[in-house]
Design a protein around this motif. Structure first.
Motif, short mmCIF file in Angstrom:
data_model
loop_
_atom_site.label_atom_id
_atom_site.label_comp_id
_atom_site.label_asym_id
_atom_site.label_seq_id
_atom_site.Cartn_x
_atom_site.Cartn_y
_atom_site.Cartn_z
N ASN A 58 0.85 76.08 -66.21
CA ASN A 58 0.27 76.51 -64.94
C ASN A 58 1.35 76.75 -63.89
O ASN A 58 1.23 77.66 -63.05
CB ASN A 58 -0.74 75.47 -64.44
N HIS A 59 2.40 75.93 -63.92
CA HIS A 59 3.52 76.14 -62.99
C HIS A 59 4.19 77.49 -63.26
O HIS A 59 4.51 78.23 -62.32
CB HIS A 59 4.52 75.00 -63.14
N ILE A 60 4.40 77.80 -64.56
CA ILE A 60 5.05 79.06 -64.91
C ILE A 60 4.14 80.24 -64.56
O ILE A 60 4.60 81.30 -64.10
CB ILE A 60 5.44 79.07 -66.40
N LYS A 61 2.82 80.07 -64.77
CA LYS A 61 1.87 81.12 -64.39
C LYS A 61 1.98 81.44 -62.89
O LYS A 61 2.02 82.61 -62.48
CB LYS A 61 0.44 80.69 -64.71
N LYS A 62 2.04 80.39 -62.09
CA LYS A 62 2.14 80.58 -60.64
C LYS A 62 3.44 81.26 -60.28
O LYS A 62 3.49 82.16 -59.42
CB LYS A 62 2.02 79.22 -59.94
N MET A 63 4.51 80.86 -60.95
CA MET A 63 5.82 81.46 -60.71
C MET A 63 5.80 82.95 -61.04
O MET A 63 6.33 83.78 -60.29
CB MET A 63 6.87 80.74 -61.57
N ILE A 64 5.14 83.32 -62.15
CA ILE A 64 5.05 84.74 -62.55
C ILE A 64 4.24 85.52 -61.52
O ILE A 64 4.64 86.62 -61.09
CB ILE A 64 4.42 84.85 -63.95
N ALA A 65 3.08 84.95 -61.13
CA ALA A 65 2.19 85.66 -60.21
C ALA A 65 2.85 85.91 -58.86
O ALA A 65 2.62 86.96 -58.23
CB ALA A 65 0.90 84.86 -60.03
N ASN A 123 6.32 85.90 -58.19
CA ASN A 123 7.70 86.41 -58.15
C ASN A 123 8.01 87.53 -59.14
O ASN A 123 9.12 88.09 -59.09
CB ASN A 123 8.69 85.26 -58.42
N TYR A 124 7.11 87.86 -60.06
CA TYR A 124 7.46 88.82 -61.11
C TYR A 124 6.42 89.93 -61.22
O TYR A 124 5.25 89.75 -60.86
CB TYR A 124 7.60 88.10 -62.46
N SER A 125 6.85 91.05 -61.77
CA SER A 125 5.98 92.19 -62.07
C SER A 125 5.98 92.42 -63.58
O SER A 125 6.85 91.92 -64.30
CB SER A 125 6.47 93.45 -61.36
N ILE A 126 5.00 93.19 -64.03
CA ILE A 126 4.93 93.51 -65.46
C ILE A 126 6.20 94.22 -65.90
O ILE A 126 6.68 95.16 -65.25
CB ILE A 126 3.69 94.37 -65.76
N GLY A 127 6.76 93.76 -67.02
CA GLY A 127 7.98 94.35 -67.57
C GLY A 127 9.24 93.61 -67.19
O GLY A 127 10.30 93.84 -67.78
N GLU A 128 9.16 92.71 -66.20
CA GLU A 128 10.36 91.97 -65.78
C GLU A 128 10.66 90.83 -66.76
O GLU A 128 9.75 90.29 -67.40
CB GLU A 128 10.19 91.43 -64.37
N LYS A 129 11.91 90.47 -66.79
CA LYS A 129 12.39 89.44 -67.72
C LYS A 129 12.45 88.08 -67.02
O LYS A 129 12.95 87.98 -65.90
CB LYS A 129 13.77 89.84 -68.24
N LEU A 130 11.94 87.05 -67.69
CA LEU A 130 11.98 85.70 -67.15
C LEU A 130 13.34 85.05 -67.42
O LEU A 130 14.08 85.48 -68.32
CB LEU A 130 10.89 84.84 -67.78
N PRO A 131 13.68 84.00 -66.67
CA PRO A 131 14.90 83.25 -66.98
C PRO A 131 14.82 82.68 -68.40
O PRO A 131 13.73 82.52 -68.97
CB PRO A 131 14.92 82.13 -65.93
N THR A 145 12.43 87.04 -72.75
CA THR A 145 11.00 86.81 -72.54
C THR A 145 10.53 87.68 -71.39
O THR A 145 11.04 87.56 -70.26
CB THR A 145 10.74 85.32 -72.22
N PHE A 146 9.55 88.57 -71.67
CA PHE A 146 9.13 89.57 -70.70
C PHE A 146 7.67 89.38 -70.30
O PHE A 146 6.83 88.98 -71.13
CB PHE A 146 9.33 90.97 -71.26
N VAL A 147 7.37 89.67 -69.04
CA VAL A 147 6.00 89.58 -68.52
C VAL A 147 5.25 90.84 -68.95
O VAL A 147 5.71 91.96 -68.72
CB VAL A 147 6.01 89.48 -66.98
#
Length: 371
Positions: free
Chosen positions: A287-294, A296-304, A343-345
Motif C-alpha cells: 500500500n505504501h508503494i501504491k501511494k508512492m506510485i500514485a 509521484n509516477y506516470s505510466i511507463g516510468e521506472k521505479l527505483p 520495474t516499470f509502472v
C-alpha cells in the motif's frame, strides 16, 4: 538413555588412504555385493587400528570409487552394518562408527521409510501365517498390500534377504526364516518423538501463558537439529497447544498438552497468527508503494531498484521484492531484463484501500482481558 547431537566439525573423517587396502573379492562371490562389502567393513572396523569409534567413515562416493561399485551398493552395505550396530548414520553429518563398549548414549535419528517397510513386510508374513518355503507376492503387489512405494518395498526386500529372512527364488522371494520380531513403534519418526518430548517439557517446565525457549536452546536440550524443532513446534501449533506470534512475543503456551478441551483461552482470539501478521506486513508495504506510485509516477516510468527502495523504506530487499511481485500480479507493475531493464509502472493504482486489520497485545494485558 542419553541422546547426543554430534557436530560434524568436531568429528574426524577417516581418509581412504588410511584404510587397509585388503579389498574384498567381488568377482567370485555367491552372496550379493552389498553383503560381501558389509562383511568386509565389519572386519575393518573390528581389526583396523586406523578405524576408531566416534569417527566418520569415508564418504559413500569415496568408498564406491575404492571398491568399484555403485553408491547404491555402498548405501545398502552401510544399512546392513547399521542394523547390526556397527555404525549410526546421521543426516548432514555422515556414518559414525559406534563405540560398542558405551551403550549409555545413542543418536536421535529419523525412522526411515525403508525401516518402516521392513517392519510392515515382517508383519505381513506373521499376519498371513506364512511358513518357511512359502512365496511372497511380487514386490509390486506387496507394496500395494502394505501401503508403501514399489522402490522402498524393493529396498526392504533386499535388506530382508541380507538378513536371511527371505531368499530369492525363480519367481520372486520365498520365506527362509521366521526367526524375527515385529516392532510396534517403527513408524514413529524423529519429528513425532521430539513432538512428544516437547509436550513432556511443557508439562514439566511451563504453564499457560509462558513463552517457550528459542529454537536453538530447545535444539541443545533435546539433541536434535533446529529444523526438527521447527517441524515439531509447528505440529504443536496445529494442535492449538502453542500460539506463534511475530516479534518479541514469540511462541506461547495456550493449552497444556494433557488438556483435551478444544476451545483455547479467549485472549488468544485477539492475536493474529504469524502467517496473518506476515500478510499484513507485506500488504502494508504494498500500500505504501501504491501511494508512492500514485503521487509521484506516470505510466511507463521506472521505479527505483529493490535495493534503493529497501534503503529508503528501511525494509529488507525480500519484503520489497515480495511487494513488487504482488503488485505485478495485480497489474500495476511489469519487469524487464537487460541493460535498460527494471520495474516499470503499467497502471496507476487507487490509494484508498484499507490495510489488513490485526492486533498484538502484551500478555499482561491479555490476562486483564481474560479476567
Amino acid at each position: 538413555m542419553e541422546y547426543v547431537l554430534p557436530q560434524k566439525s568436531k568429528l574426524k573423517q577417516i581418509e581412504i588412504s588410511e584404510i587397509n587396502k585388503e579389498l574384498p573379492d567381488l568377482k567370485n562371490i555367491t552372496e550379493p555385493k552389498a553383503v560381501v562389502i558389509a562383511k568386509w567393513l565389519m572386519g575393518r572396523i573390528d581389526n583396523d587400528t586406523n578405524i576408531k569409534p566416534n569417527t566418520l567413515l569415508p564418504s559413500k562416493p569415496d568408498l564406491a570409487y575404492l571398491l568399484g561399485v555403485s553408491i547404491g551398493t555402498i548405501q545398502n552395505s552401510l544399512r546392513y552394518i547399521e542394523d547390526l550396530g556397527y555404525v549410526e548414520s546421521k543426516q548432514c553429518i555422515g556414518t559414525i562408527i559406534r563405540d560398542k563398549n558405551n551403550t549409555n548414549y545413542s543418536l536421535r535419528k529419523l525412522t526411515s521409510k525403508r525401516e518402516i517397510t521392513i517392519n510392515a513386510i515382517k508383519k505381513y508374513i506373521k499376519d498371513k501365517n506364512l511358513s518357511v518355503g512359502d512365496k511372497l507376492p511380487s514386490s509390486r503387489s506387496l507394496s500395494v498390500s502394505i501401503g508403501c512405494s514399489s522402490n522402498t518395498t524393493r529396498l526392504a526386500l533386499e535388506n530382508l534377504m541380507m538378513c536371511n529372512i527371505i531368499a530369492q527364488s525363480e519367481n520372486g522371494f520365498a520365506i527362509k526364516s521366521l526367526n524375527f520380531e515385529v516392532e510396534n513403534n517403527t513408524n514413529e519418526t524423529l519429528v513425532k518423538k521430539v513432538e512428544n518430548d516437547l509436550k513432556s517439557f511443557i508439562t514439566q517446565k511451563l504453564k499457560v501463558g509462558d513463552k517457550i525457549p528459542a529454537h536453538a536452546e530447545l535444539s541443545e536440550i533435546l539433541s536434535v537439529s533446529i529444523k526438527t524443532i521447527h517441524d515439531a513446534l509447528k505440529a504443536l501449533i496445529d494442535e492449538k497447544i502453542l500460539l506463534a506470534r511475530r516479534g518479541r512475543y514469540g511462541t506461547t503456551v495456550i493449552k497444556m498438552p494433557e488438556d483435551n478441551s478444544i476451545s483455547p483461552d479467549k485472549e488468544t482470539s485477539i492475536f493474529a497468527s504469524a502467517p496473518e501478521t506476515a500478510f499484513y506486513y507485506y500488504e502494508k508495504t504494498q500500500n505504501h508503494i501504491k501511494k508512492m506510485i500514485a503521487e509521484n509516477y506516470s505510466i511507463g516510468e521506472k521505479l527505483p531498484s529493490i535495493i534503493e527502495l529497501s534503503k529508503q523504506l528501511d525494509l529488507s530487499p525480500n519484503t520489497i521484492r515480495k511487494a513488487f511481485q504482488n503488485l505485478a500480479k495485480e497489474g500495476y507493475l511489469a519487469f524487464s531484463r537487460g541493460r535498460y531493464g527494471g520495474t516499470f509502472v503499467i497502471d496507476i493504482p487507487e490509494t484508498d484501500e484499507q490495510a489488513f486489520k490485526w492486533l498484538a497485545v502484551n500478555p499482561k494485558y491479555a490476562e486483564v482481558y481474560k479476567n
